[in-house]
Motif scaffolding. Structure first.
Motif, PDB file in Angstrom:
ATOM      1  N   MET A 549       8.618  16.507 -11.387  1.00  0.00           N
ATOM      2  CA  MET A 549       8.003  17.481 -10.470  1.00  0.00           C
ATOM      3  C   MET A 549       7.272  16.578  -9.659  1.00  0.00           C
ATOM      4  O   MET A 549       6.254  15.985 -10.015  1.00  0.00           O
ATOM      5  N   LEU A 550       7.099  16.800  -8.369  1.00  0.00           N
ATOM      6  CA  LEU A 550       6.235  15.939  -7.433  1.00  0.00           C
ATOM      7  C   LEU A 550       4.999  16.853  -7.132  1.00  0.00           C
ATOM      8  O   LEU A 550       5.146  18.090  -6.839  1.00  0.00           O
ATOM      9  N   PHE A 551       3.811  16.385  -7.017  1.00  0.00           N
ATOM     10  CA  PHE A 551       2.682  16.942  -6.427  1.00  0.00           C
ATOM     11  C   PHE A 551       2.126  16.319  -5.358  1.00  0.00           C
ATOM     12  O   PHE A 551       1.883  15.024  -5.362  1.00  0.00           O
ATOM     13  N   ILE A 552       1.627  17.164  -4.233  1.00  0.00           N
ATOM     14  CA  ILE A 552       0.983  16.173  -3.042  1.00  0.00           C
ATOM     15  C   ILE A 552      -0.397  17.180  -2.771  1.00  0.00           C
ATOM     16  O   ILE A 552      -0.300  18.166  -2.600  1.00  0.00           O
ATOM     17  N   ASN A 553      -1.391  16.276  -2.750  1.00  0.00           N
ATOM     18  CA  ASN A 553      -2.655  16.623  -2.579  1.00  0.00           C
ATOM     19  C   ASN A 553      -2.955  18.194  -3.163  1.00  0.00           C
ATOM     20  O   ASN A 553      -3.485  19.033  -2.775  1.00  0.00           O
ATOM     21  N   GLY A 554      -2.563  17.880  -4.499  1.00  0.00           N
ATOM     22  CA  GLY A 554      -2.998  18.780  -5.524  1.00  0.00           C
ATOM     23  C   GLY A 554      -2.166  20.178  -5.624  1.00  0.00           C
ATOM     24  O   GLY A 554      -2.292  20.976  -6.395  1.00  0.00           O
TER      25      GLY A 554
END
Length: 729
Positions: A549-554
Motif C-alpha cells: 500500500m502506497l502513502f503519499i504526503n501522509g
C-alpha cells in the motif's frame, strides 16, 4: 510415599475452590494460607513467601485476594526508601530521598513510573512519600539566559530526551491528588504554567492542533515504532502520540481548575479553550473508524499507523476525551488473551518480549478504570484476575509478563523475554492497590464509593458470605450482597455512613456487555523496504518489493505491485509503503522517500533565500549530534528558527536535532512565503533538559555535571515547496 503425598496434594488442590485458597495456571498450582497471627504464606512448586501482618486488610472469602493485598503492602514497604541511586547520576552514589524507588532492579525515581503509581492510588497510602518523589522530579533552570521557572523533568531518553519524548506532563496526573499541602500546591501551579507554556512553544503543532512526541511509557523504539527508528528518532520527535496528547489534555484541565482557584479568570478560560480544541483534534486525527479504535500514533504529516496501545486508549476513556459510543467501542475492540490484555497490538514477530507481546499490570489497572467507566463487567473481571494471577504466580508484583503464558520469562532465543522484569515494581504494586480499592470496593478518586463489581467475581470474593470489607487508614468500606444477583454487575443500591464506616448494600443490574475480543491475529506483517523512485519523462517510476500500500504526503494512495508510475506535481512528494496480510492487518510504515525541488544552503547565519512561488514550504536542517547514544541522554539540540520574509510577519519554528549517527535531517516545520520575497533565516537558542538545575547531577553523559549543552554540528538549511494538494492515483 512420594506418590501418596503427591496424590494427597492433588486431592487437596482439587477440593480448594479456584481463587479462594489458590489458583492453577498452565500446570502450576499456587496456594495462599493464613496463620493464627494473621501472617500469610504464598506457596508454589519452587518456593514460598511469608507475608507479615500488615496495617491494612481486606476481609473477603478469598485468602488469596486478602493475602495478595497484604503482599502489595509488603512490596510497597520494601520500595519505601531513604535514598535512591542510578548509575547515570552522581556516579551511582546514593541520593537522599524519602520516596519510593521504582523496583528491585530499578532503585531510582522516574517521572512517568512514579506519576502513574501515585495516580493509581499510592497517594492514599503514603502521601508524604508520594509528594517527596514528585518534588524530586521538579527543577529550576541553571542557564541565566534561558527562561527561568519551575519545570517538570523529562527523564533521560530517546535521542537525548525532551522534546523527542514529551510525556513529562504525566507528573500532573499524580500531583493532582496531593494539593492539600499548600506549599506543594503552589509548586504544582507554578510548574503547570511553565511546563505547559514550554510544551506549547516547542512541541505543539498548530496545523494539526496536537502535541508532538513519543508514546508515553512505550519508550523502547524498535518495540513499537518501525525498526528503522533504531538509528534515527527524528520521525518519533516529529510524530503525534495518543497517550501523550491525552496527558496534555488532562494537564490543561488541571491548569484551568487551578487558575480558577487562583482567581485568574483569563488563564482559566485560555486553558479550557486549549483543552477543548485539543480534545477535538485528538478525536479528529486518532480515531480509526474501520477498526473502531484510537490509533497509538501518527506520522509527522498525519500518516495513519495501524497500531494501538492499551494505555493510550484507557487514558482517552477515563479522561473523557473518548466519550459515548467511541469509548465503549474502542475498549471492546481492543483484543485480549486468556492471561490478560497486551500493552500494544498487534505484536511484532521480530522483536523480543518486553513492551511487545506483554502484559503490564499498571496498564491493566488503567484498562480496569476504563472498563468501569463504560460499565463493561467482562473486562473489569478480566483485568482484576490478570493482575491477581501475575502477583500470585511469582510471589511479587512483577514489572511485566509474557502475553500468551503470563510467564515472567519465556525462552525463545533472541526473542526471549520479558527482557527485564523487576519484582516489586512500584506501578505494579499500585495496580494491585487499584484492583482492591477501585476494582472491587469502588472507591473513587473523590472518596465516593461506587462499586461496579461483576457478578462473575461473587464466588471468589463472597463465597458463602453476605459481606466483604476493606479497612483503610481513615475509613472502612463494607459491601453487602443482595439476596438475588441475577444480573452481570453489582452496583450500589444504598449507602449508610456512620463516622468513618460506610456500608453499601449492593443490587444486581444487567448492562450491555460486549464479549471480550479473543479472535484477533497476534502479529502484524513485517514492514516493506522503502520504495525506490526514479525520474521517468514527466513522472516518477516507483519500484517496491511485492504488493504494498502506497502513502503519499501522509495520505493513502492505493496498492501497487512491484512497479508503478506517479505523476510529477509541483512541491515535495514524500512516499512510503506498508504491507497488508491476508487477515487485513497492516504493517508499520517503511521510511519516507522524498523527491522534488529542494534547495540547500550552507554558510554563516543569517542565511538568505528567495521564494520562487507563493505558497507553503518545508524547512529543516542537515546536522550531526553525537553528544550521546540514540536511546538516552539529555542533549537533544533544540533551537528556534526565525524566518523573516518580505511582506509577511515573522515566523518562528522549533527545530529539534536529536542524537544522531552521522549527518541526518532535523525535524521540520512549515512556513509561508510570497513569490519573489526575500527571506532571512536566523537560528536562535532554544531549551533542552540539560538546562535544568537537577541535571547537574547527571554523570551518565554530556550536558550534566560538565555543564549544560544544547549544540549540534549544523550543516545545510534545507527548503522544499510543499504540495498544494494530495497526489491522486
Amino acid at each position: 510415599m512420594l506418590s501418596i503425598a503427591l496424590a494427597a496434594a492433588l486431592a487437596a488442590s482439587a477440593a480448594t475452590p479456584a481463587w479462594h485458597d489458590g489458583l492453577d495456571w498452565h500446570g502450576v498450582h499456587v496456594s495462599m494460607s493464613q496463620d493464627a497471627q494473621g501472617s500469610y504464606t504464598l506457596a508454589w512448586p519452587y518456593g514460598q513467601r511469608v507475608i507479615p501482618v500488615q496495617p491494612l486488610h481486606t476481609d473477603t472469602a478469598s485468602p488469596l485476594f486478602d493475602g495478595l493485598f497484604a503482599m502489595a503492602q509488603d512490596d510497597l514497604k520494601q520500595d519505601s526508601v531513604t535514598a535512591i541511586r542510578d548509575g547515570a547520576f552522581d556516579h551511582g552514589q546514593p541520593i537522599p530521598c524519602q520516596c519510593f524507588e521504582t523496583g528491585l532492579k530499578w532503585p531510582y525515581v522516574w517521572t512517568r513510573d512514579l506519576s502513574y503509581s501515585v495516580d493509581l492510588g499510592l497517594w492514599r497510602f503514603d502521601p508524604a512519600r508520594s509528594r517527596n518523589g514528585l518534588q524530586f522530579k521538579l527543577s529550576d533552570v541553571r542557564v541565566p539566559s534561558a527562561p527561568q521557572g519551575l519545570y517538570v523533568m523529562q527523564d533521560t531518553g530517546s535521542g537525548g530526551s525532551w522534546p523527542i519524548s514529551t510525556d513529562r506532563v504525566v507528573w500532573f496526573l499524580g500531583a493532582q491528588h496531593l494539593l492539600g499541602d499548600k506549599a506543594f500546591a503552589a509548586d504544582v501551579y507554578r510548574a503547570l504554567g511553565n511546563t505547559l507554556a514550554q510544551d506549547r512553544q516547542y512541541a505543539f503543532d498548530a496545523g494539526f492542533g496536537l502535541y508532538r512526541g513519543e508514546t508515553s511509557f512505550l519508550d523502547w523504539r524498535e518495540q513499537t515504532y518501525p525498526a528503522w527508528t533504531a538509528d534515527n528518532v527524528v520521525a518519533i520527535g516529529q510524530s503525534f502520540a495518543l497517550s501523550t496528547n491525552v496527558l496534555h489534555y488532562q494537564a490543561l484541565q488541571l491548569a484551568a481548575s487551578q487558575a480558577d482557584a487562583h482567581h485568574d479568570a483569563k488563564a482559566a478560560s485560555d486553558y479550557r479553550a486549549q483543552a477543548a480544541t485539543l480534545k477535538t483534534a485528538i478525536n479528529a486525527h486518532f480515531w480509526r473508524a474501520d477498526r473502531g479504535l484510537y490509533m497509538s500514533y501518527l506520522g509527522g504529516d498525519g500518516t495513519p499507523y495501524d497500531t494501538y496501545d492499551l494505555l493510550g486508549i484507557a487514558l482517552a476513556i477515563t479522561s473523557g476525551v473518548a466519550d459515548g459510543e467511541r469509548a465503549r467501542q474502542t475498549l471492546a475492540n481492543y483484543p485480549t488473551w486468556p492471561a490478560g490484555s497486551p500493552v500494544i497490538w498487534p505484536e511484532r514477530a521480530d522483536q523480543p518480549i518486553y513492551h511487545n507481546r506483554a502484559i503490564w499490570p499498571f496498564v491493566s489497572a488503567y484498562a480496569l478504570r476504563a472498563a468501569r467507566t463504560v460499565n463493561a463487567p467482562s473486562r473489569i473481571a478480566h483485568e482484576i484476575e490478570s493482575v491477581m494471577r501475575g502477583a500470585a504466580l511469582y510471589g511479587s508484583n512483577m514489572e511485566n509478563y509474557e502475553l500468551l503464558t503470563q510467564g515472567q520469562h519465556v525462552d525463545e532465543g533472541k526473542l526471549s523475554g520479558p527482557v527485564v522484569n523487576s519484582p516489586r515494581q512500584v506501578w505494579s504494586v499500585a495496580a494491585y492497590f487499584a484492583v482492591v480499592t477501585e476494582g472491587v470496593f469502588g472507591l473513587t478518586e473523590d472518596g465516593h464509593v461506587e462499586p461496579k463489581l461483576p457478578t462473575s467475581l461473587v464466588p471468589m470474593l463472597f463465597g458463602q458470605r453476605t459481606s466483604i470489607t476493606l479497612n483503610l487508614p481513615d475509613r472502612q468500606i463494607t459491601l453487602q450482597l443482595p439476596a438475588h444477583h441475577d444480573g452481570n454487575l453489582l452496583v450500589a443500591d444504598r449507602a449508610d455512613t456512620h463516622g468513618t464506616s460506610t456500608v453499601v448494600t449492593l443490587k444486581a443490574i444487567q448492562v450491555q456487555d460486549t464479549p471480550l475480543r479473543t479472535d484477533a491475529p497476534l502479529y502484524a506483517p513485517t514492514a516493506p523496504a522503502a520504495p525506490v523512485l526514479t525520474a521517468d519523462a514527466g513522472s516518477w517510476h516507483v519500484q517496491v518489493d511485492g504488493k504494498v500500500m502506497l502513502f503519499i504526503n501522509g495520505q493513502r494512495h492505493g496498492s501497487i505491485d512491484g512497479n508503478g508510475q506517479l505523476a510529477r506535481q509541483p512541491g515535495l512528494l514524500c512516499v512510503n509503503a506498508t504491507r497488508i496480510d491476508a487477515q487485513g492487518l497492516e504493517s508499520l510504515h517503511s521510511p519516507d522517500i522524498c523527491v522534488g525541488d529542494v534547495t540547500k544552503m550552507a554558510g554563516n547565519w543569517p542565511r538568505m533565500w528567495m521564494a520562487s512561488a507563493t505558497g507553503n514550504y518545508r524547512v529543516s536542517l542537515d546536522y550531526a549530534n553525537e553528544h550521546g547514544p540514540i536511546n538516552t541522554g539529555i542533549t537533544a539540540t533544540v533551537k528556534m528558527l526565525l524566518i523573516r520574509c518580505a511582506g509577511s510577519d515573522e515566523q518562528r519554528l522549533p527545530i529539534v536535532m536529536p542524537h544522531s549517527i552521522g549527518v541526518q535531517h532535523s525535524t521540520w516545520g512549515r512556513f509561508a512565503a510570497k513569490a519573489g520575497a526575500g527571506c532571512q533565516f536566523t537560528l536562535d537558542d532554544g531549551f533542552n533538559m540539560s538546562y535544568l538545575t537537577h541535571f547537574a547531577h547527571y554523570t551518565g553523559g554530556a550536558g550534566g555535571s560538565d555543564g549544560p549543552l544544547n549544540q549540534a554540528d549544523v550543516r545545510e538549511l534545507v527548503i522544499a515547496p510543499l504540495a498544494t494538494e494530495t497526489t491522486t492515483p
